[in-house]
Design a protein around this motif. Structure first.
Motif, PDB file in Angstrom:
ATOM      1  N   ILE A  28      48.476  16.141 -37.688  1.00 17.11           N
ATOM      2  CA  ILE A  28      47.191  15.468 -37.485  1.00 17.11           C
ATOM      3  C   ILE A  28      46.931  15.295 -35.992  1.00 17.11           C
ATOM      4  CG2 ILE A  28      45.995  13.239 -37.736  1.00 17.11           C
ATOM      5  CD1 ILE A  28      47.322  13.119 -40.571  1.00 17.11           C
ATOM      6  N   ASP A  29      47.927  14.825 -35.257  1.00 19.19           N
ATOM      7  CA  ASP A  29      47.768  14.634 -33.811  1.00 19.19           C
ATOM      8  C   ASP A  29      47.456  15.957 -33.105  1.00 19.19           C
ATOM      9  OD1 ASP A  29      48.082  11.884 -33.763  1.00 19.19           O
ATOM     10  OD2 ASP A  29      50.221  11.961 -33.311  1.00 19.19           O
ATOM     11  N   ILE A  30      48.161  17.008 -33.483  1.00 14.44           N
ATOM     12  CA  ILE A  30      47.935  18.320 -32.862  1.00 14.44           C
ATOM     13  C   ILE A  30      46.519  18.802 -33.156  1.00 14.44           C
ATOM     14  CG2 ILE A  30      48.591  20.765 -32.987  1.00 14.44           C
ATOM     15  CD1 ILE A  30      51.514  19.689 -33.483  1.00 14.44           C
ATOM     16  N   CYS A  31      46.120  18.719 -34.416  1.00 10.89           N
ATOM     17  CA  CYS A  31      44.803  19.230 -34.813  1.00 10.89           C
ATOM     18  C   CYS A  31      43.666  18.388 -34.238  1.00 10.89           C
ATOM     19  CB  CYS A  31      44.708  19.297 -36.331  1.00 10.89           C
ATOM     20  SG  CYS A  31      45.738  20.608 -37.042  1.00 10.89           S
ATOM     21  N   LEU A  32      43.782  17.056 -34.314  1.00  7.93           N
ATOM     22  CA  LEU A  32      42.727  16.213 -33.737  1.00  7.93           C
ATOM     23  C   LEU A  32      42.640  16.396 -32.229  1.00  7.93           C
ATOM     24  CD1 LEU A  32      42.722  12.802 -35.640  1.00  7.93           C
ATOM     25  CD2 LEU A  32      40.861  14.452 -35.427  1.00  7.93           C
ATOM     26  N   GLY A  33      43.791  16.532 -31.580  1.00 10.17           N
ATOM     27  CA  GLY A  33      43.778  16.761 -30.139  1.00 10.17           C
ATOM     28  C   GLY A  33      43.033  18.030 -29.763  1.00 10.17           C
ATOM     29  N   ALA A  34      43.110  19.034 -30.626  1.00 12.69           N
ATOM     30  CA  ALA A  34      42.435  20.304 -30.352  1.00 12.69           C
ATOM     31  C   ALA A  34      40.935  20.234 -30.594  1.00 12.69           C
ATOM     32  CB  ALA A  34      43.047  21.412 -31.205  1.00 12.69           C
ATOM     33  N   VAL A  35      40.508  19.612 -31.702  1.00 12.99           N
ATOM     34  CA  VAL A  35      39.085  19.661 -32.068  1.00 12.99           C
ATOM     35  C   VAL A  35      38.267  18.473 -31.577  1.00 12.99           C
ATOM     36  CG1 VAL A  35      39.541  21.087 -34.107  1.00 12.99           C
ATOM     37  CG2 VAL A  35      39.384  18.586 -34.361  1.00 12.99           C
ATOM     38  N   PHE A  36      38.914  17.367 -31.236  1.00 16.27           N
ATOM     39  CA  PHE A  36      38.143  16.174 -30.900  1.00 16.27           C
ATOM     40  C   PHE A  36      37.239  16.336 -29.673  1.00 16.27           C
ATOM     41  CE2 PHE A  36      37.013  11.729 -30.702  1.00 16.27           C
ATOM     42  CZ  PHE A  36      36.971  11.402 -32.048  1.00 16.27           C
ATOM     43  N   PRO A  37      37.581  17.165 -28.685  1.00 10.85           N
ATOM     44  CA  PRO A  37      36.669  17.331 -27.557  1.00 10.85           C
ATOM     45  C   PRO A  37      35.259  17.789 -27.954  1.00 10.85           C
ATOM     46  CG  PRO A  37      38.816  18.138 -26.935  1.00 10.85           C
ATOM     47  CD  PRO A  37      38.882  17.833 -28.416  1.00 10.85           C
ATOM     48  N   ALA A  38      35.109  18.441 -29.107  1.00 11.81           N
ATOM     49  CA  ALA A  38      33.790  18.897 -29.559  1.00 11.81           C
ATOM     50  C   ALA A  38      33.083  17.890 -30.457  1.00 11.81           C
ATOM     51  CB  ALA A  38      33.933  20.222 -30.304  1.00 11.81           C
ATOM     52  N   ILE A  39      33.794  16.904 -30.958  1.00  6.60           N
ATOM     53  CA  ILE A  39      33.217  16.007 -31.962  1.00  6.60           C
ATOM     54  C   ILE A  39      32.109  15.106 -31.417  1.00  6.60           C
ATOM     55  CG2 ILE A  39      33.775  14.021 -33.447  1.00  6.60           C
ATOM     56  CD1 ILE A  39      36.223  15.619 -34.386  1.00  6.60           C
ATOM     57  N   PRO A  40      32.249  14.444 -30.256  1.00 12.27           N
ATOM     58  CA  PRO A  40      31.147  13.590 -29.802  1.00 12.27           C
ATOM     59  C   PRO A  40      29.823  14.341 -29.644  1.00 12.27           C
ATOM     60  CG  PRO A  40      33.131  13.038 -28.604  1.00 12.27           C
ATOM     61  CD  PRO A  40      33.427  14.289 -29.396  1.00 12.27           C
ATOM     62  N   TYR A  41      29.860  15.550 -29.096  1.00 10.62           N
ATOM     63  CA  TYR A  41      28.628  16.326 -28.929  1.00 10.62           C
ATOM     64  C   TYR A  41      28.079  16.776 -30.279  1.00 10.62           C
ATOM     65  CZ  TYR A  41      25.320  19.768 -27.119  1.00 10.62           C
ATOM     66  OH  TYR A  41      24.172  20.485 -26.835  1.00 10.62           O
ATOM     67  N   CYS A  42      28.953  17.147 -31.190  1.00 11.34           N
ATOM     68  CA  CYS A  42      28.504  17.522 -32.534  1.00 11.34           C
ATOM     69  C   CYS A  42      27.782  16.347 -33.185  1.00 11.34           C
ATOM     70  CB  CYS A  42      29.683  17.973 -33.394  1.00 11.34           C
ATOM     71  SG  CYS A  42      29.193  18.532 -35.036  1.00 11.34           S
ATOM     72  N   LEU A  43      28.329  15.145 -33.055  1.00 10.85           N
ATOM     73  CA  LEU A  43      27.673  13.960 -33.620  1.00 10.85           C
ATOM     74  C   LEU A  43      26.299  13.759 -32.989  1.00 10.85           C
ATOM     75  CD1 LEU A  43      30.655  11.442 -33.878  1.00 10.85           C
ATOM     76  CD2 LEU A  43      29.700  12.903 -35.683  1.00 10.85           C
ATOM     77  N   ASP A  44      26.197  13.973 -31.686  1.00 14.61           N
ATOM     78  CA  ASP A  44      24.890  13.887 -31.012  1.00 14.61           C
ATOM     79  C   ASP A  44      23.905  14.880 -31.626  1.00 14.61           C
ATOM     80  OD1 ASP A  44      26.120  12.090 -29.256  1.00 14.61           O
ATOM     81  OD2 ASP A  44      26.193  13.514 -27.581  1.00 14.61           O
ATOM     82  N   LEU A  45      24.357  16.117 -31.830  1.00 17.21           N
ATOM     83  CA  LEU A  45      23.476  17.179 -32.316  1.00 17.21           C
ATOM     84  C   LEU A  45      22.963  16.928 -33.728  1.00 17.21           C
ATOM     85  CD1 LEU A  45      25.318  20.348 -30.971  1.00 17.21           C
ATOM     86  CD2 LEU A  45      23.142  19.418 -30.168  1.00 17.21           C
ATOM     87  N   ILE A  46      23.767  16.274 -34.570  1.00 19.69           N
ATOM     88  CA  ILE A  46      23.342  16.051 -35.952  1.00 19.69           C
ATOM     89  C   ILE A  46      22.643  14.702 -36.139  1.00 19.69           C
ATOM     90  CG2 ILE A  46      25.076  17.622 -36.886  1.00 19.69           C
ATOM     91  CD1 ILE A  46      26.681  15.154 -37.803  1.00 19.69           C
ATOM     92  N   GLY A  47      22.478  13.947 -35.061  1.00 21.17           N
ATOM     93  CA  GLY A  47      21.759  12.676 -35.140  1.00 21.17           C
ATOM     94  C   GLY A  47      22.596  11.506 -35.619  1.00 21.17           C
ATOM     95  N   ALA A  48      23.915  11.629 -35.524  1.00 26.45           N
ATOM     96  CA  ALA A  48      24.810  10.541 -35.908  1.00 26.45           C
ATOM     97  C   ALA A  48      24.876   9.503 -34.780  1.00 26.45           C
ATOM     98  CB  ALA A  48      26.206  11.089 -36.192  1.00 26.45           C
ATOM     99  N   ARG A  49      25.445   8.349 -35.082  1.00 24.85           N
ATOM    100  CA  ARG A  49      25.655   7.344 -34.041  1.00 24.85           C
ATOM    101  C   ARG A  49      26.629   7.923 -33.007  1.00 24.85           C
ATOM    102  NH1 ARG A  49      26.519   4.930 -38.832  1.00 24.85           N
ATOM    103  NH2 ARG A  49      24.965   3.505 -39.606  1.00 24.85           N
ATOM    104  N   PRO A  50      26.384   7.684 -31.736  1.00 28.87           N
ATOM    105  CA  PRO A  50      27.238   8.283 -30.706  1.00 28.87           C
ATOM    106  C   PRO A  50      28.589   7.579 -30.573  1.00 28.87           C
ATOM    107  CG  PRO A  50      25.574   6.899 -29.695  1.00 28.87           C
ATOM    108  CD  PRO A  50      25.277   6.919 -31.168  1.00 28.87           C
ATOM    109  N   ILE A  51      29.564   8.338 -30.117  1.00 27.42           N
ATOM    110  CA  ILE A  51      30.851   7.761 -29.731  1.00 27.42           C
ATOM    111  C   ILE A  51      31.174   8.224 -28.317  1.00 27.42           C
ATOM    112  CG2 ILE A  51      31.767   7.564 -32.076  1.00 27.42           C
ATOM    113  CD1 ILE A  51      33.446  10.055 -31.530  1.00 27.42           C
ATOM    114  N   GLU A  52      31.854   7.368 -27.605  1.00 27.66           N
ATOM    115  CA  GLU A  52      32.326   7.689 -26.253  1.00 27.66           C
ATOM    116  C   GLU A  52      33.842   7.712 -26.287  1.00 27.66           C
ATOM    117  OE1 GLU A  52      30.284   8.605 -23.901  1.00 27.66           O
ATOM    118  OE2 GLU A  52      28.519   8.112 -25.104  1.00 27.66           O
TER     119      GLU A  52
END
Length: 189
Positions: A152-176
């Motif tokens: 989980i740590d390995i996979c989240l560490g790899a994909v999490f850099p894209a998640i905040p921007y993805c949330l922005d693009l789909i109109g979700a609440r933002p995270i920093e």
């Protein structure tokens, strides 16, 4: 609702990002062993996310119907912006989390699974057996993660850099994020 509780973040404001942590396991849902996957996700998020957030945690048995129902409830009724699942992504007959995810998402984001498998292969050759995927349902991003805490740590560490921007693009609440921990990418305005 099996095993629901709120953890992480501060307070219950509707303006806070809502993150679903869905543990998919027959044995954990029956209380036969203590969940470690959901705890690993929460620990990663607590270290990585700088803004306030709320976690909605559910522990459910394996199966297409149980997982699909929980994903719909968490995205539509609990209004989660992000749902991270753990478990049910292998080749065993009861591992049906990707099938359930595909049945409820409107758009698949295959790059998440591809990257998670690539980074996992650097650790273990059996990562090719993993079937993680991701996709969107309305304003919610759903990401399937493996069940082992170290994976989980390995996979989240790899994909999490894209998640905040993805949330922005789909109109979700933002995270920093804490940039010392995760270098999230957002293009310059």
């Amino acid at each position: 609702m099996i095993g629901q509780r709120e953890i992480g973040g501060t307070g219950g404001s509707r303006s806070l990002a809502r993150i679903g942590i869905l543990v998919v396991s027959d044995r954990a849902s029956r209380g036969e062993y203590k969940d470690q996957g959901g705890e690993a996700i929460n620990s990663f998020l607590a270290t990585t996310i700088r803004s306030n957030w709320i976690a909605i945690v559910k522990i459910i048995p394996d199966g297409i119907e149980s997982v699909a129902g929980a994903l719909i409830e968490m995205s539509d009724r609990e209004t989660c912006d992000l749902i991270l699942t753990t478990g049910g992504t292998g080749p065993a007959p009861r591992d049906l989390t990707p099938e359930a995810t595909r049945s409820v998402i409107t758009r698949e984001l295959a790059g998440f699974g591809e990257l998670m498998r690539r980074v996992s292969l650097e650790q273990v050759p059996t990562a090719i057996l993993s079937r993680q995927t991701a996709g969107t349902r309305g304003q919610c991003l759903i990401v399937n993660l493996p069940g082992r805490p170290s994976s989980i740590d390995i996979c989240l560490g790899a994909v999490f850099p894209a998640i905040p921007y993805c949330l922005d693009l789909i109109g979700a609440r933002p995270i920093e994020v804490n940039q010392d921990v995760c270098h999230a990418f957002r293009p310059e305005a």
